[in-house]
Design an enzyme around this catalytic site. Structure first.
Site, short mmCIF file in Angstrom:
data_model
loop_
_atom_site.label_atom_id
_atom_site.label_comp_id
_atom_site.label_asym_id
_atom_site.label_seq_id
_atom_site.Cartn_x
_atom_site.Cartn_y
_atom_site.Cartn_z
N LYS A 181 30.17 7.79 13.43
CA LYS A 181 28.97 7.71 14.26
C LYS A 181 28.27 6.37 14.03
O LYS A 181 28.06 5.95 12.89
CB LYS A 181 28.02 8.86 13.93
CG LYS A 181 26.83 8.98 14.87
CD LYS A 181 26.06 10.27 14.56
CE LYS A 181 24.97 10.53 15.59
NZ LYS A 181 23.83 9.61 15.44
N THR A 234 -16.13 -12.99 1.03
CA THR A 234 -16.75 -13.78 -0.03
C THR A 234 -15.82 -13.92 -1.24
O THR A 234 -15.69 -15.01 -1.81
CB THR A 234 -18.08 -13.14 -0.47
OG1 THR A 234 -18.97 -13.12 0.64
CG2 THR A 234 -18.71 -13.93 -1.60
N SER A 252 25.59 7.60 10.17
CA SER A 252 25.36 8.92 9.59
C SER A 252 26.01 9.00 8.21
O SER A 252 27.04 8.39 7.95
CB SER A 252 25.96 10.00 10.49
OG SER A 252 25.92 11.27 9.87
N SER A 253 25.38 9.77 7.36
CA SER A 253 25.94 10.02 6.04
C SER A 253 26.87 11.23 6.04
O SER A 253 27.53 11.52 5.04
CB SER A 253 24.81 10.25 5.03
OG SER A 253 24.05 11.40 5.40
N THR A 262 -19.03 -18.68 3.42
CA THR A 262 -17.92 -17.76 3.72
C THR A 262 -17.91 -17.41 5.20
O THR A 262 -16.85 -17.27 5.82
CB THR A 262 -18.05 -16.48 2.89
OG1 THR A 262 -17.97 -16.79 1.50
CG2 THR A 262 -16.97 -15.46 3.25
N ASN A 263 -19.11 -17.31 5.79
CA ASN A 263 -19.23 -16.81 7.15
C ASN A 263 -18.68 -17.76 8.21
O ASN A 263 -18.40 -17.32 9.33
CB ASN A 263 -20.70 -16.51 7.46
CG ASN A 263 -21.26 -15.45 6.54
OD1 ASN A 263 -20.51 -14.76 5.85
ND2 ASN A 263 -22.58 -15.33 6.51
#
Length: 470
Positions: free
Chosen positions: A330, A107, A324-325, A147-148
């Site tokens: 990698k 609604t 990878s950090s 609305t329905n």
């Protein structure tokens, strides 16, 4: 000067009380209530353009049908249509403030659109927003509607539109897998079952399976998409059509077909159309199936590309970014991993849709906002995810032909290919010797004079081709 005398705001009132609205905004008091009470997610009803457009299209065709039915004046109709065009163009997004996941059963969403369209129509007719002298949100924009019936109709129209883009992406992915199947058609490959060496095959055959699956996913999505063309428009509140002129329903579908280019139809049973959301269970189920199936392919790609030294390493995926950090050099299979993760979200969304479809009560289902939120999310995730997966991963996959061949010829999988030539008992004896001595079966056979490597490779080549008739 009092607060209510300020020139930059206007005042609207409902039975709850009075609210102040910025003068440059097109929403009204009902929208403010919906915003204040039900803002719980980060997305508004304007977030997905397809949904915004679908709602505006419903109001547009309703105005035309009401004009045809004699319950709306031509000037009002023209102003409403012009306002709907502006909504579709995105010019009113800052006034569509209601949360997509609002809990009023739709609604608040419907009234947000009604108020924005009415106020913009007022401006077209030379009036200020909020007074509603010429165009009223309920009496004119929402006439012959509820609305329905409007909310589920807009939900179906939007989903139909969004699925078109997803299906196109799935088809493109299928064609990419077709191309890879051709590229890898001559590469011998070790087929595996239960992650154990099984039989000789071609790497292209593996990818042809991926292609066939993906083509089928596109077909099934298109099939379920077609089920969305039945709408509840004209059923108004519960399916009786009360509140709309007798000619309204036929007219509204005629105009909708012209505006959208889609042959939307009225349901065979209006009460069924209002009560049930089973079509969204089916749509969501296909989205779940699509995501899970592509996640399976993505899992295969991560396994076959594992390594580069300690894994299988038969495929080389494009290096998208550092993995990878802390571990230099990698590189992770981030695109397949993203597809797998995406499937988790889509599967979760499907659970929510299933629960919402079940929770409808009597004449309507008032949990349509969560269905909209979850279905739109799934379609968006899949559409964007598949595009990136195709462009940044699948298109650039390469094969390590030597490693594919080595894994095959060094494995016990070649034994199956040699049975037709040597018989099960003889091959079994040689296979046991291979295991005991830690040497390849091909080497043992060639040393013993049972079969040359060339003869064995011919048998392996033969085993990698389908034996059934075309």
């Amino acid at each position: 000067m009092s607060t209510f005398d300020r020139l930059d705001v206007r005042v609207e009132q409902d039975y709850v009380g009075t609210v102040q609205i910025p003068a440059d905004k097109l929403y009204g008091v009902n929208s403010v209530r919906g915003f204040d009470n039900l803002s719980i997610s980060p997305l508004t009803v304007a977030h997905y353009p397809a949904f915004r457009d679908a709602f505006a299209q419903c109001k547009w065709v309703a105005a035309l049908a009401n004009l045809d039915s004699g319950v709306l004046a031509a000037t009002q109709c023209e102003a409403i249509v012009s306002a709907c065009r502006e909504v579709i163009a995105g010019h009113c997004d800052d006034s569509l403030i209601v949360d997509l996941l609002e809990g009023s059963g739709g609604t608040s969403t419907n009234m947000n659109f009604n108020e924005v369209i009415a106020n913009r129509a007022q401006q077209f007719l030379g009036h200020a927003p909020g007074a509603y002298e010429s165009v009223h949100p309920n009496d004119h924009v929402n006439i012959s509607q509820s609305t329905n019936d409007v909310y589920p109709a807009a939900l179906k129209i939007a989903t139909y539109a969004m699925l078109g883009g997803l299906i196109a992406e799935v088809e493109k992915l299928a064609l990419q897998f077709d191309a890879k199947a051709g590229q890898f058609a001559d590469i011998l490959h070790l087929g595996r079952t239960c992650l154990q060496d099984a039989q000789p095959m071609r790497l292209g055959q593996l990818f042809s399976g991926y292609a066939s699956l993906t083509h089928r996913l596109a077909v099934e999505l298109a099939t379920v998409r077609d089920k969305l063309r039945t709408l509840p428009l004209g059923g108004t509140a519960i399916g009786t059509g009360f509140g709309a002129p007798a000619a309204y329903r036929k007219a509204v579908y005629r105009h909708l077909g012209v505006i959208t280019g889609v042959d939307y139809q009225a349901p065979d049973n209006a009460f069924d159309a209002m009560q049930n959301m089973d079509v969204f269970s089916r749509v969501s189920g296909e989205l779940r199936t699509c995501s899970a199936s592509l996640a399976k392919i993505a899992t295969d790609l991560t396994k076959l590309s594992s390594g580069p030294v300690g894994g299988i390493g038969e495929l080389k995926l494009p290096e998208a970014q550092a993995g990878s950090s802390i571990m230099p050099g990698k590189v992770n299979p981030v695109l397949p991993m993203a597809m797998i993760q995406l499937s988790f979200a889509v599967i979760g969304n499907d659970v929510a849709v299933a629960q919402a479809a079940q929770a409808g009560e009597l004449e309507i289902n008032h949990f349509e906002p969560v269905v909209a939120s979850r279905v739109f999310d799934s379609i968006t995730l899949l559409t964007r995810g598949i595009q990136r997966f195709r462009e940044k991963c699948v298109a650039g996959i390469q094969a390590d032909e030597a490693r594919n061949l080595a894994h095959l010829t060094d494995s016990m999988a070649v034994a199956t290919a040699l049975v037709p030539e040597l018989g099960y008992a003889k091959v079994s004896k040689l296979a046991r010797q291979s295991v005991q001595e830690g040497r390849t079966l091909l080497a043992i056979m060639e040393e013993s004079g049972v079969m040359t490597r060339a003869e064995a490779m011919t048998a392996i080549e033969k085993a990698s081709h389908p034996v059934f008739e075309a």
